[in-house]
Design a protein around this motif. Structure first.
Motif, PDB file in Angstrom:
ATOM      1  N   TRP A   1       0.754  -1.590   0.425  1.00 20.50           N
ATOM      2  CA  TRP A   1       0.004  -0.236   0.191  1.00 20.50           C
ATOM      3  C   TRP A   1       0.412   1.141   0.251  1.00 20.50           C
ATOM      4  CZ3 TRP A   1       0.887   3.254   4.239  1.00 20.50           C
ATOM      5  CH2 TRP A   1       1.581   2.518   5.638  1.00 20.50           C
ATOM      6  N   ASP A   2       0.604   2.841  -0.306  1.00 20.72           N
ATOM      7  CA  ASP A   2       0.755   3.807  -0.092  1.00 20.72           C
ATOM      8  C   ASP A   2      -0.067   4.373   0.654  1.00 20.72           C
ATOM      9  OD1 ASP A   2       2.196   3.315  -2.838  1.00 20.72           O
ATOM     10  OD2 ASP A   2       0.498   3.802  -3.657  1.00 20.72           O
ATOM     11  N   LEU A   3       1.249   5.106   1.266  1.00 21.46           N
ATOM     12  CA  LEU A   3       0.545   6.458   2.228  1.00 21.46           C
ATOM     13  C   LEU A   3      -0.186   7.402   1.438  1.00 21.46           C
ATOM     14  CD1 LEU A   3       4.337   6.269   3.995  1.00 21.46           C
ATOM     15  CD2 LEU A   3       2.232   5.652   5.162  1.00 21.46           C
ATOM     16  N   PRO A   4      -0.797   8.037   2.211  1.00 14.38           N
ATOM     17  CA  PRO A   4      -1.430   9.030   2.184  1.00 14.38           C
ATOM     18  C   PRO A   4      -0.396  10.401   1.312  1.00 14.38           C
ATOM     19  CG  PRO A   4      -2.456   8.712   4.249  1.00 14.38           C
ATOM     20  CD  PRO A   4      -1.613   7.717   4.217  1.00 14.38           C
ATOM     21  N   GLY A   5      -1.160  10.538   0.253  1.00 13.59           N
ATOM     22  CA  GLY A   5      -0.613  11.705  -0.607  1.00 13.59           C
ATOM     23  C   GLY A   5       1.179  11.021  -0.964  1.00 13.59           C
ATOM     24  N   HIS A   6       1.135   9.647  -1.224  1.00 15.00           N
ATOM     25  CA  HIS A   6       1.929   9.432  -1.381  1.00 15.00           C
ATOM     26  C   HIS A   6       1.469   8.565  -2.588  1.00 15.00           C
ATOM     27  CE1 HIS A   6       3.705  10.257   2.076  1.00 15.00           C
ATOM     28  NE2 HIS A   6       4.830  10.363   1.253  1.00 15.00           N
TER      29      HIS A   6
ATOM     30  N   ARG B   1      11.004  19.496  10.070  1.00 14.30           N
ATOM     31  CA  ARG B   1      11.390  19.363   8.981  1.00 14.30           C
ATOM     32  C   ARG B   1       9.877  19.552   8.029  1.00 14.30           C
ATOM     33  NH1 ARG B   1      12.698  13.280   6.248  1.00 14.30           N
ATOM     34  NH2 ARG B   1      14.760  13.593   7.544  1.00 14.30           N
ATOM     35  N   ALA B   2       8.469  19.053   8.715  1.00 14.94           N
ATOM     36  CA  ALA B   2       7.167  19.363   8.403  1.00 14.94           C
ATOM     37  C   ALA B   2       7.216  20.414   8.548  1.00 14.94           C
ATOM     38  CB  ALA B   2       6.210  19.116   9.634  1.00 14.94           C
ATOM     39  N   GLN B   3       7.368  21.683   9.081  1.00 11.83           N
ATOM     40  CA  GLN B   3       7.090  22.845   9.342  1.00 11.83           C
ATOM     41  C   GLN B   3       7.868  23.049   7.486  1.00 11.83           C
ATOM     42  OE1 GLN B   3       8.466  25.556  12.057  1.00 11.83           O
ATOM     43  NE2 GLN B   3       7.508  27.767  11.394  1.00 11.83           N
ATOM     44  N   ARG B   4       9.177  23.078   7.398  1.00 21.70           N
ATOM     45  CA  ARG B   4       9.632  23.478   6.023  1.00 21.70           C
ATOM     46  C   ARG B   4       8.820  22.757   5.044  1.00 21.70           C
ATOM     47  NH1 ARG B   4      16.205  23.447   4.819  1.00 21.70           N
ATOM     48  NH2 ARG B   4      16.091  24.703   2.856  1.00 21.70           N
TER      49      ARG B   4
ATOM     50  N   ARG C   1      10.562  12.923  -4.792  1.00 27.54           N
ATOM     51  CA  ARG C   1      10.050  14.374  -5.719  1.00 27.54           C
ATOM     52  C   ARG C   1       8.019  14.443  -5.412  1.00 27.54           C
ATOM     53  NH1 ARG C   1      13.277  14.326  -8.600  1.00 27.54           N
ATOM     54  NH2 ARG C   1      14.692  15.711  -7.649  1.00 27.54           N
ATOM     55  N   GLN C   2       7.437  13.533  -6.127  1.00 27.65           N
ATOM     56  CA  GLN C   2       5.944  13.882  -6.329  1.00 27.65           C
ATOM     57  C   GLN C   2       5.034  13.629  -5.180  1.00 27.65           C
ATOM     58  OE1 GLN C   2       5.838  10.858  -9.813  1.00 27.65           O
ATOM     59  NE2 GLN C   2       6.675  12.186 -11.211  1.00 27.65           N
ATOM     60  N   ALA C   3       5.896  13.139  -3.484  1.00 29.04           N
ATOM     61  CA  ALA C   3       4.185  13.419  -3.011  1.00 29.04           C
ATOM     62  C   ALA C   3       3.783  14.952  -2.288  1.00 29.04           C
ATOM     63  CB  ALA C   3       5.221  11.929  -1.456  1.00 29.04           C
ATOM     64  N   ASP C   4       2.429  14.131  -1.893  1.00 30.93           N
ATOM     65  CA  ASP C   4       1.982  15.748  -1.386  1.00 30.93           C
ATOM     66  C   ASP C   4       2.387  16.079  -0.343  1.00 30.93           C
ATOM     67  OD1 ASP C   4      -0.787  17.021  -1.900  1.00 30.93           O
ATOM     68  OD2 ASP C   4      -0.757  17.065   0.237  1.00 30.93           O
ATOM     69  N   PRO C   5       3.284  17.526  -0.122  1.00 35.07           N
ATOM     70  CA  PRO C   5       3.827  18.300   0.594  1.00 35.07           C
ATOM     71  C   PRO C   5       2.899  18.165   1.788  1.00 35.07           C
ATOM     72  CG  PRO C   5       4.238  20.107  -1.329  1.00 35.07           C
ATOM     73  CD  PRO C   5       2.926  18.283  -1.835  1.00 35.07           C
ATOM     74  N   GLU C   6       1.986  18.163   2.074  1.00 36.41           N
ATOM     75  CA  GLU C   6       0.503  18.233   2.627  1.00 36.41           C
ATOM     76  C   GLU C   6       0.852  17.486   3.392  1.00 36.41           C
ATOM     77  OE1 GLU C   6      -0.309  20.881   5.220  1.00 36.41           O
ATOM     78  OE2 GLU C   6       0.445  23.193   3.481  1.00 36.41           O
TER      79      GLU C   6
ATOM     80  N   TYR D   1       2.614  14.606   3.402  1.00 30.64           N
ATOM     81  CA  TYR D   1       4.391  14.102   3.854  1.00 30.64           C
ATOM     82  C   TYR D   1       4.860  14.283   5.225  1.00 30.64           C
ATOM     83  CZ  TYR D   1       9.178  13.330   3.475  1.00 30.64           C
ATOM     84  OH  TYR D   1      10.898  13.189   4.128  1.00 30.64           O
ATOM     85  N   ALA D   2       3.756  15.798   6.128  1.00 30.36           N
ATOM     86  CA  ALA D   2       4.288  16.575   6.983  1.00 30.36           C
ATOM     87  C   ALA D   2       3.730  16.101   7.627  1.00 30.36           C
ATOM     88  CB  ALA D   2       4.140  18.370   6.723  1.00 30.36           C
ATOM     89  N   ALA D   3       1.724  15.727   7.771  1.00 31.47           N
ATOM     90  CA  ALA D   3       1.684  14.988   8.481  1.00 31.47           C
ATOM     91  C   ALA D   3       1.627  13.394   8.932  1.00 31.47           C
ATOM     92  CB  ALA D   3      -0.084  14.862   7.681  1.00 31.47           C
ATOM     93  N   CYS D   4       2.803  13.351   7.793  1.00 31.05           N
ATOM     94  CA  CYS D   4       3.382  11.242   7.946  1.00 31.05           C
ATOM     95  C   CYS D   4       4.772  12.539   9.135  1.00 31.05           C
ATOM     96  CB  CYS D   4       4.004  10.925   6.930  1.00 31.05           C
ATOM     97  SG  CYS D   4       2.765  10.479   5.454  1.00 31.05           S
ATOM     98  N   CYS D   5       5.094  13.140   8.854  1.00 34.69           N
ATOM     99  CA  CYS D   5       6.323  13.942  10.115  1.00 34.69           C
ATOM    100  C   CYS D   5       5.310  14.130  11.303  1.00 34.69           C
ATOM    101  CB  CYS D   5       7.133  14.501   8.786  1.00 34.69           C
ATOM    102  SG  CYS D   5       8.116  15.082   7.810  1.00 34.69           S
ATOM    103  N   ASP D   6       4.588  14.253  11.379  1.00 34.46           N
ATOM    104  CA  ASP D   6       3.344  14.542  12.337  1.00 34.46           C
ATOM    105  C   ASP D   6       3.365  13.792  13.554  1.00 34.46           C
ATOM    106  OD1 ASP D   6       3.259  17.543  11.740  1.00 34.46           O
ATOM    107  OD2 ASP D   6       1.525  17.214  10.931  1.00 34.46           O
ATOM    108  N   ALA D   7       3.744  12.719  12.622  1.00 37.63           N
ATOM    109  CA  ALA D   7       2.216  10.659  13.373  1.00 37.63           C
ATOM    110  C   ALA D   7       4.193  10.289  13.870  1.00 37.63           C
ATOM    111  CB  ALA D   7       2.202   9.912  11.927  1.00 37.63           C
ATOM    112  N   LEU D   8       5.263  11.247  12.755  1.00 35.93           N
ATOM    113  CA  LEU D   8       7.084  10.445  13.241  1.00 35.93           C
ATOM    114  C   LEU D   8       7.452  11.026  14.425  1.00 35.93           C
ATOM    115  CD1 LEU D   8       8.664   9.837  10.233  1.00 35.93           C
ATOM    116  CD2 LEU D   8       8.367   8.482  11.381  1.00 35.93           C
TER     117      LEU D   8
END
Length: 381
Positions: free
Chosen positions: A48-53, A130-133, A165-170, A172-179
């Motif tokens: 499966w793919d992560l959201p936005g990936h 990282r999420a903020q940037r 490169r093609q991952a959705d930034p928002e 991806y940032a939400a996944c960073c929040d999860a980590l």
């Protein structure tokens, strides 16, 4: 309204034991391209793919997401596919999802493999930064260091870098929040499913110490460290990962040589090994691993039954030298001379009288030899 599911790819027979494969942050299910097709020979593999990936919708998660939210999406996917209990393997963030499932939903897992991951990811600060940037600048600045973070020097998988490169930034940032919020160190001792930990010895993101920490805390777990692997081990060392996962999913290979000796006898196996040359070595290894280590060890049929089937097949194809060897094996497996005769008589009906005639002659010679050997053994006694 139909609930949106994680984008996924299913491979293998629908009736086979299910196996779900989770990706690392920044990648798609293509991370498993060199491993999943091989696993699908014996399993219903769903990656499966992560959201936005990849092909998953970015709106499946939002700011402040947790690993528990991702695990809930995985369970929703499994439910939609009619999968109740499943084996699970995941890399990095995908591995964290597996740990969460093992702690909070142990009834859904049959086994767990955690690759290049951790029970915590170094604290919240770096992930929140990282999420903020990423939310402010997008993905390109992060993609520039992907090879260094993911692979050993000189190795790359351009398709995975492109997915990054093609991952959705928002998303991806939400996944960073999860980590950032993830820390299961105090719950690792609660994990009761069979657990495999795989570490890349050159992984800068989740060094082997992170996997050792999990292995030390999870009862009965197994740790494998892969030389030459960095953070995305399934892409960089697929054969080693495949071997580790097959052992985890199907159990260690049976001792083919031990079974071969039990059935055919030490004398025969010793002669075969003495005749072995570099030219025939791979064939001898194949026979020991496949015929004796996989087929003859399958408990579905008894060795008596396997001997009867083997005698029939050898008669049908006229392999009388092999038949002589397996008449001896049949006696070792408990068949009486009368039962061997009954098998050969059956072959007269279905394989032809001339074939059975030759088979009876071969079997009579072997049985006479066995009688003589037993007589000599009694005289020595």
């Amino acid at each position: 309204m139909t609930e949106k599911l994680l984008n996924h790819l299913a491979e293998g027979p629908a009736s086979a034991p299910p196996l779900l494969l989770g990706p690392s942050l920044g990648t798609s299910y293509a991370l498993w391209d060199a491993v999943a097709p091989e696993l699908s020979a014996a399993h219903r593999v769903v990656r499966w793919d992560l959201p936005g990936h990849g092909g998953s919708a970015p709106e499946l998660i939002g700011p402040g997401a947790t690993v528990g939210d991702l695990a809930a999406l995985v369970l929703a996917l499994a439910d939609a596919l009619g999968i109740d209990r499943f084996a699970y393997a995941g890399v990095s963030l995908g591995g964290a999802v597996g740990l969460h499932l093992a702690v909070h939903h142990p009834d859904r897992l049959t086994s767990l493999a955690v690759l290049c991951s951790s029970a915590h990811f170094g604290g919240a600060t770096a992930w929140r930064e990282r999420a903020q940037r990423v939310r402010g600048e997008g993905m390109e600045w992060l993609v520039e260091s992907a090879d260094a973070r993911w692979f050993t020097p000189g190795f790359s998988v351009p398709g995975l870098v492109r997915d990054h490169r093609q991952a959705d930034p928002e998303a991806y940032a939400a996944c960073c929040d999860a980590l950032a919020a993830f820390d299961l160190r105090d719950r690792l001792g609660d994990i009761a499913v069979p657990t495999l930990l795989v570490a890349g010895k050159q992984d800068p993101a989740t060094p082997p110490a992170h996997l050792r920490e999990i292995a030390d805390a999870v009862p009965g777990s197994t740790l494998v460290e892969l030389p030459g692997a960095s953070h995305l081990a399934p892409a960089e060392c697929p054969r080693a990962v495949l071997t580790a996962l097959r052992t985890q999913l199907d159990g260690p290979p049976a001792s083919g040589m031990a079974v071969r000796r039990e059935v055919l006898g030490d004398a025969h196996v010793d002669r075969a090994q003495a005749r072995q040359t570099p030219f025939t070595a791979r064939f001898q290894d194949f026979i020991s691993r496949y015929a004796w280590g996989e087929i003859w060890t399958d408990p579905t049929l008894s060795r008596r039954e396997r001997s009867m089937i083997t005698l029939t097949a050898l008669v049908a194809h006229g392999h009388y030298d092999e038949l002589a060897m397996h008449v001896r094996a049949a006696r070792r497996n408990g068949l009486t001379p009368e039962e061997i005769g009954a098998v050969l008589l059956q072959t007269a009906v279905y394989c032809g009288v001339p074939a059975a005639n030759s088979a009876f002659a071969t079997a009579q010679r072997v049985l006479d030899e066995l009688d003589e050997e037993e007589g000599r053994a009694e005289d020595r006694g």
